[in-house]
Design an enzyme around this catalytic site. Structure first.
Site, PDB file in Angstrom:
ATOM      1  CG  ASP A   1      17.409 -18.379  -2.136  1.00  0.00           C
ATOM      2  OD1 ASP A   1      18.282 -18.582  -1.384  1.00  0.00           O
ATOM      3  OD2 ASP A   1      17.451 -18.053  -3.468  1.00  0.00           O
TER       4      ASP A   1
ATOM      5  CB  VAL B   1      42.685  -0.843   4.146  1.00  0.00           C
ATOM      6  CG1 VAL B   1      41.810   0.492   3.622  1.00  0.00           C
ATOM      7  CG2 VAL B   1      42.037  -2.069   3.430  1.00  0.00           C
TER       8      VAL B   1
ATOM      9  CG  PHE C   1      31.957   1.834   6.998  1.00  0.00           C
ATOM     10  CD1 PHE C   1      32.012   2.972   7.718  1.00  0.00           C
ATOM     11  CD2 PHE C   1      30.731   0.985   7.202  1.00  0.00           C
ATOM     12  CE1 PHE C   1      31.064   3.140   9.042  1.00  0.00           C
ATOM     13  CE2 PHE C   1      29.688   1.437   8.258  1.00  0.00           C
ATOM     14  CZ  PHE C   1      29.979   2.494   9.002  1.00  0.00           C
ATOM     15  CG  ASP C   2      38.793  -0.831   6.185  1.00  0.00           C
ATOM     16  OD1 ASP C   2      38.125  -0.998   7.480  1.00  0.00           O
ATOM     17  OD2 ASP C   2      39.886  -0.397   6.241  1.00  0.00           O
TER      18      ASP C   2
ATOM     19  CG  HIS D   1      43.437  -4.028  18.334  1.00  0.00           C
ATOM     20  ND1 HIS D   1      44.186  -3.703  17.217  1.00  0.00           N
ATOM     21  CD2 HIS D   1      44.423  -4.074  19.186  1.00  0.00           C
ATOM     22  CE1 HIS D   1      45.552  -4.063  17.203  1.00  0.00           C
ATOM     23  NE2 HIS D   1      45.740  -4.345  18.669  1.00  0.00           N
TER      24      HIS D   1
ATOM     25  N   GLY E   1      39.150  -5.487  -2.725  1.00  0.00           N
ATOM     26  CA  GLY E   1      39.726  -6.105  -3.695  1.00  0.00           C
ATOM     27  C   GLY E   1      40.741  -5.324  -4.435  1.00  0.00           C
TER      28      GLY E   1
ATOM     29  N   GLY F   1      33.131  -0.564   1.659  1.00  0.00           N
ATOM     30  CA  GLY F   1      32.290   0.351   0.944  1.00  0.00           C
ATOM     31  C   GLY F   1      33.025   1.707   0.908  1.00  0.00           C
TER      32      GLY F   1
ATOM     33  CG  ASN G   1      46.331   2.184   9.600  1.00  0.00           C
ATOM     34  OD1 ASN G   1      45.395   2.558   8.818  1.00  0.00           O
ATOM     35  ND2 ASN G   1      46.374   1.861  10.663  1.00  0.00           N
ATOM     36  CE1 TYR G   2      45.202  -3.494  12.160  1.00  0.00           C
ATOM     37  CE2 TYR G   2      44.325  -1.044  12.342  1.00  0.00           C
ATOM     38  CZ  TYR G   2      44.700  -2.537  12.940  1.00  0.00           C
ATOM     39  OH  TYR G   2      44.787  -2.356  14.489  1.00  0.00           O
TER      40      TYR G   2
ATOM     41  CG  HIS H   1      39.785  -4.497  13.564  1.00  0.00           C
ATOM     42  ND1 HIS H   1      40.609  -4.095  12.683  1.00  0.00           N
ATOM     43  CD2 HIS H   1      40.671  -4.255  14.769  1.00  0.00           C
ATOM     44  CE1 HIS H   1      41.628  -3.573  12.919  1.00  0.00           C
ATOM     45  NE2 HIS H   1      41.686  -3.544  14.234  1.00  0.00           N
TER      46      HIS H   1
HETATM   47 CU   LIG Z   1      43.176  -3.079  15.548  1.00  0.00          CU
END
Ligand SMILES: [Cu+2]
Length: 647
Positions: free
Chosen positions: A592, A386, A304-305, A603, A312, A307, A388-389, A441
């Site tokens: 709202d 992040v 979970f890149d 992938h 950022g 959290g 490797n990606y 992903h």
């Molecule tokens: Cu991939």
């Protein structure tokens, strides 16, 4: 700043912010951290994984006029590794005091910290079992070994309970510039406790020697470059058509604010067109990359890149002419480092205009006249790394009121080593004795819509072919959109249906266009996928946001992260995030509302993705759908004299 105690204790820097959504300044970060430290409740090993602007209540932001007083607040997640405790703290910088201080829910693990990348690597390399495993694979010099601390997941293993863990994935590098992912140290997974900074378990499978081929992609590694590219330069001799004032951006009829938050990355705020509000806030609410390889060394991978690491704070400093081309303006990003020190990322956000082909055209054969306009789009982007990606995140604003989001996924795939003749299993061979596991992903975007105001309704729209009817449809070609209201949260987990050309529209039933129809924007899906891991698997249960494409909730400022506040090592038994909030079954009609759109890529790696993958694009659009009463881009002037209408 003065040196006396009186000056120190005084509220700091509140006057710096001219708008409640301006990012935190260096002074504000320093002041906020000082307030936290002054409590004397934290040990030497306290770290600051999250320090972000606490966005003020929506009503206050929307009714804000310049000069109104602003109470600047900072939201902290503090991890005290000594006490093995996580605190959620809110500080008012304006008042110089703690607003709230509470312990995070039991079991909450903040994201993996920068220092833990080093600590995990050090712990792994000093573990004799690991050193021995390397030796048996022909690696003597540990300086050539790199270890990625991959988030551990949660499979309910009793001995992992209560620990702060990562699983070490090790690679070998010939030298400092080598691509380690070409040489996975296969079949050995050390598990590191980050509190204790030591390997607490080491799994070892069959000994697989390093694959034979390097994976270099730099000039030296590639060798000859092609020679037939001539320069392509983009100039705007009279300057750009957008303006930047703090974090407020104006371009054509668009007016918005941007920020780069340490967890979510790029966020758009208060997006309006020609003075009409469209979106209060849009940003990534979580993402996950579940892997499909069942082998012992890989089955647990589902990162979970956002959290678990923070998108950022992984932002790149962008390079002119490399990352971005044209007349570029950059915005820096100000974060708080994990030790509590302000940390600036130069040129983190790229702003520029792009030519985007034709906007509209018609050739009138009878008058022999052509009217054509060029489309231009405003691009707001950043790129983060992040492990490797790489992920590039791009928001595009168009002159016809369209908004588009595109993710460019690139970088290097996770790899696994094979022995000669090995079946790669759930992976694709991309180089000799090297395979890349199948994976997906998924990204979830929280879209807090304000189409012509706060009160909106969401409709699911299916294209409906009508049956042959001798009176109304004798030749069988009739078609119409069939819109169904998503009335309550209990029915607000929706899925794409290509057989029905499905999309969703966000309607303001209180405002009508010139044709008497309520004004609306529609959410148009792009490429998408369905989550392939079993719905009962730990992965799927920790990433429930990826089990449906669209979720709708009633607005609650506390509901921000699609998989909950702490996805790192999150317990699959505990319902968190969107489906939990939806249990309240709130009304969604003329309320709202917040849309949470999930989209993904399946992938199945290709050899063409190795050693570095060409960009794969995925995203969605938001387009006006009766928001205007005609083409809103008629007033775009012809680009050149010779395209000018003859009068
Ligand atoms: Cu991939």
């Amino acid at each position: 700043m003065g040196s006396s105690d009186v000056t120190e204790a005084r509220p700091v820097a509140a006057q710096a912010a001219r708008h409640p959504l301006e990012p935190l300044t260096e002074e504000e970060i320093r002041a906020a951290v000082a307030v936290v430290r002054a409590q004397g409740r934290l040990s030497e090993r306290a770290r600051y994984p999250t320090v972000v602007l606490m966005e003020p209540p929506k009503e206050r932001v929307l009714s804000f006029t310049e000069g109104d007083p602003i109470d600047r607040q900072v939201e902290f997640v503090v991890l005290d590794k000594e006490h093995k405790a996580t605190y959620e703290v809110v500080v008012s910088v304006t008042r110089g005091e703690i607003v709230s201080w509470q312990q995070a829910p039991e079991g909450s693990q903040p994201p993996v910290l920068w220092e833990e990348w080093d600590e995990a690597e050090e712990a792994v390399k000093s573990d004799p079992r690991f050193v021995d495993a390397c030796k048996r694979r022909g690696i003597e010099n540990l300086d050539h070994v790199m270890v990625d601390p991959v988030s551990a997941g949660n499979f309910g293993f009793e001995h992992e309970r209560g620990r702060r863990l990562v699983r070490g994935v090790a690679y070998w590098r010939r030298d400092g510039r080598d691509n380690g992912y070409a040489y996975p140290i296969e079949g050995v997974i050390p598990i590191v406790d980050l509190y204790e900074r030591k390997v607490v378990e080491l799994w070892e499978g069959s000994e697989i020697t390093l694959p034979p081929t390097h994976g270099r992609y730099d000039a030296e590694g590639v060798g000859e470059f092609r020679t037939d590219l001539r320069p392509l330069e983009i100039h705007q001799p009279e300057g750009v058509s957008f303006s930047v004032d703090g974090n407020r951006l104006r371009w054509q009829k668009w007016d918005l604010r941007v920020s780069l938050r340490s967890r979510e990355g790029l966020v758009l705020h208060t997006v309006s067109y020609d003075g009409r509000p469209i979106m209060y806030r849009a940003g990534l609410a979580e993402m996950v990359v579940p892997y499909g390889d069942t082998s012992q060394a890989h089955f647990w991978k589902a990162v979970f890149d956002a959290g678990e690491y923070g998108l950022g704070k992984m932002a790149n400093s962008l390079e002119f002419g490399c990352d971005c081309l044209g007349e570029i303006e950059y915005l820096d990003a100000m974060f708080c480092g994990e030790q509590g020190e302000p940390m600036r990322i130069k040129n983190a956000i790229c702003l520029h205009e792009e030519d985007y082909g034709i906007l509209w055209k018609h050739f009138d054969a009878r008058s022999n006249e052509t009217e054509v306009r060029r489309s231009r789009r405003f691009v707001i982007s950043y790129i983060c790394t992040v492990g490797n990606y790489e992920y590039g995140f791009y928001w595009y604003l168009y002159q016809d009121g369209a908004i588009e989001h595109e993710i460019k996924a690139t970088g290097i795939m996770q790899t696994k080593g094979l022995l000669d003749g090995d079946d790669p299993g759930y992976a694709t061979v991309v180089a000799p004795r090297l395979a890349a596991p199948h994976h997906q992903h998924f990204f979830n975007y929280r879209l807090d819509m304000t189409v012509d105001g706060l009160r909106n309704s969401v409709y699911e729209v299916d294209a409906e072919p009508l049956p042959i009817d001798p009176n109304t449809n004798p030749y069988g070609q009739a078609m119409k959109p069939r819109a169904s209201l998503v009335a309550r949260e209990s029915e607000a987990a929706r899925d794409l249906d290509l057989s029905r050309n499905r999309f969703w529209k966000v309607v303001n039933s209180n405002v009508t266009n010139e044709h008497g129809a309520p004004t609306a924007y529609r959410l148009i899906p792009g490429q998408n996928a369905t989550l392939l891991c079993h719905p009962d698997s730990a992965m799927a249960r920790r990433a429930r946001f990826a089990q449906h494409h669209l979720w709708v909730t009633a607005y609650d400022p506390e509901e921000r992260y699609a998989a909950g506040g702490y996805p790192n090592q999150s317990d699959p038994e505990v319902l968190a995030g969107i489906p939990k909030w939806q249990q309240a079954d709130r009304n969604l009609e003329n309320e709202d509302v917040v849309l949470w759109y999930t989209f993904g890529i399946t992938h199945f790696p290709r050899p063409e993705d190795w050693p570095v993958a060409p960009v794969e694009r995925v995203g969605f659009s938001l387009k006006p759908y009766g928001f205007f009463s005609r083409n809103p881009a008629l007033d775009v002037p012809p680009p050149m004299d010779h395209c000018e209408p003859s009068g």
